[in-house]
Design a protein around this motif. Structure first.
Motif, short mmCIF file in Angstrom:
data_model
loop_
_atom_site.label_atom_id
_atom_site.label_comp_id
_atom_site.label_asym_id
_atom_site.label_seq_id
_atom_site.Cartn_x
_atom_site.Cartn_y
_atom_site.Cartn_z
N LYS A 11 56.47 35.77 -15.58
CA LYS A 11 56.19 36.84 -16.56
C LYS A 11 54.66 37.44 -16.59
O LYS A 11 54.00 36.42 -16.29
CB LYS A 11 56.44 36.63 -17.96
CG LYS A 11 58.37 36.09 -17.92
CD LYS A 11 58.45 35.74 -19.42
CE LYS A 11 60.08 35.15 -19.40
NZ LYS A 11 60.48 34.54 -20.40
N VAL A 12 54.39 38.77 -16.93
CA VAL A 12 53.10 39.25 -16.93
C VAL A 12 52.61 37.97 -18.16
O VAL A 12 53.06 38.07 -19.23
CB VAL A 12 53.13 40.55 -17.28
CG1 VAL A 12 51.69 40.97 -17.79
CG2 VAL A 12 53.60 41.40 -16.10
N GLY A 13 51.30 37.67 -17.93
CA GLY A 13 50.55 36.83 -18.84
C GLY A 13 50.85 35.40 -18.69
O GLY A 13 50.20 34.29 -19.29
N GLU A 14 52.02 34.91 -18.00
CA GLU A 14 52.09 33.48 -17.56
C GLU A 14 51.13 32.99 -16.76
O GLU A 14 50.42 33.71 -15.73
CB GLU A 14 53.42 33.27 -16.94
CG GLU A 14 54.47 33.21 -18.03
CD GLU A 14 56.01 32.63 -17.36
OE1 GLU A 14 56.40 31.84 -17.79
OE2 GLU A 14 56.17 33.23 -16.30
N GLN A 15 50.83 31.48 -17.01
CA GLN A 15 49.90 30.97 -16.25
C GLN A 15 50.46 29.85 -15.50
O GLN A 15 51.54 29.21 -15.98
CB GLN A 15 48.76 30.40 -16.94
CG GLN A 15 47.76 29.55 -16.41
CD GLN A 15 46.33 28.89 -17.16
OE1 GLN A 15 46.13 29.81 -17.87
NE2 GLN A 15 46.29 27.82 -17.18
N LYS A 44 49.55 35.68 -13.97
CA LYS A 44 49.89 36.90 -13.70
C LYS A 44 49.41 38.08 -14.50
O LYS A 44 49.65 37.95 -15.93
CB LYS A 44 51.42 36.72 -13.48
CG LYS A 44 52.00 37.97 -12.79
CD LYS A 44 53.39 37.81 -12.37
CE LYS A 44 53.97 39.23 -12.15
NZ LYS A 44 55.63 38.91 -11.82
N LEU A 45 48.77 39.25 -13.95
CA LEU A 45 48.31 40.17 -14.79
C LEU A 45 49.11 41.54 -14.77
O LEU A 45 49.65 41.97 -15.67
CB LEU A 45 46.86 40.67 -14.43
CG LEU A 45 45.93 39.70 -14.25
CD1 LEU A 45 44.55 40.27 -13.86
CD2 LEU A 45 45.83 39.11 -15.91
N THR A 46 49.89 41.73 -13.40
CA THR A 46 50.83 42.80 -13.43
C THR A 46 51.76 42.67 -12.40
O THR A 46 51.54 41.71 -11.42
CB THR A 46 50.09 44.26 -12.94
OG1 THR A 46 49.45 44.13 -11.72
CG2 THR A 46 49.01 44.64 -13.98
#
Length: 83
Positions: A11-15, A44-46
């Motif tokens: 997911k976007v924002g996950e590390q 993940k940014l996009t």
């Protein structure tokens, strides 16, 4: 607790940390040269589940990876603790 999934599934924002690169030596060398070796911590940014590049942050660097290549990068993601 953590789970492993493909970079395109994050997911976007996950590390997470790069766990494994599924592919031949050429792909592994190319991704490592771009700054994405196994063990690297990424955010993940996009990205889109239907194709197009996936943009990640590695430290202070942003990196765009083609959808096909991103599908071969396995990432170990830490699950957030909920209280």
């Amino acid at each position: 607790m953590s789970h492993r999934l493909r970079l395109v599934e994050m997911k976007v924002g996950e590390q997470g940390a790069v766990f494994k690169i599924l592919g031949g030596g050429g792909l592994r060398r190319r991704l490592e040269a771009m700054g994405l070796p196994p063990g690297a911590t990424i955010v993940k940014l996009t990205g889109s589940p239907f194709g197009g590049p996936v943009v990640v942050r590695i430290g202070h660097v942003r990196l765009a990876i083609g959808f096909g290549m991103a599908g071969k990068v396995m990432v170990e993601v830490e699950e957030a603790l909920t209280s």
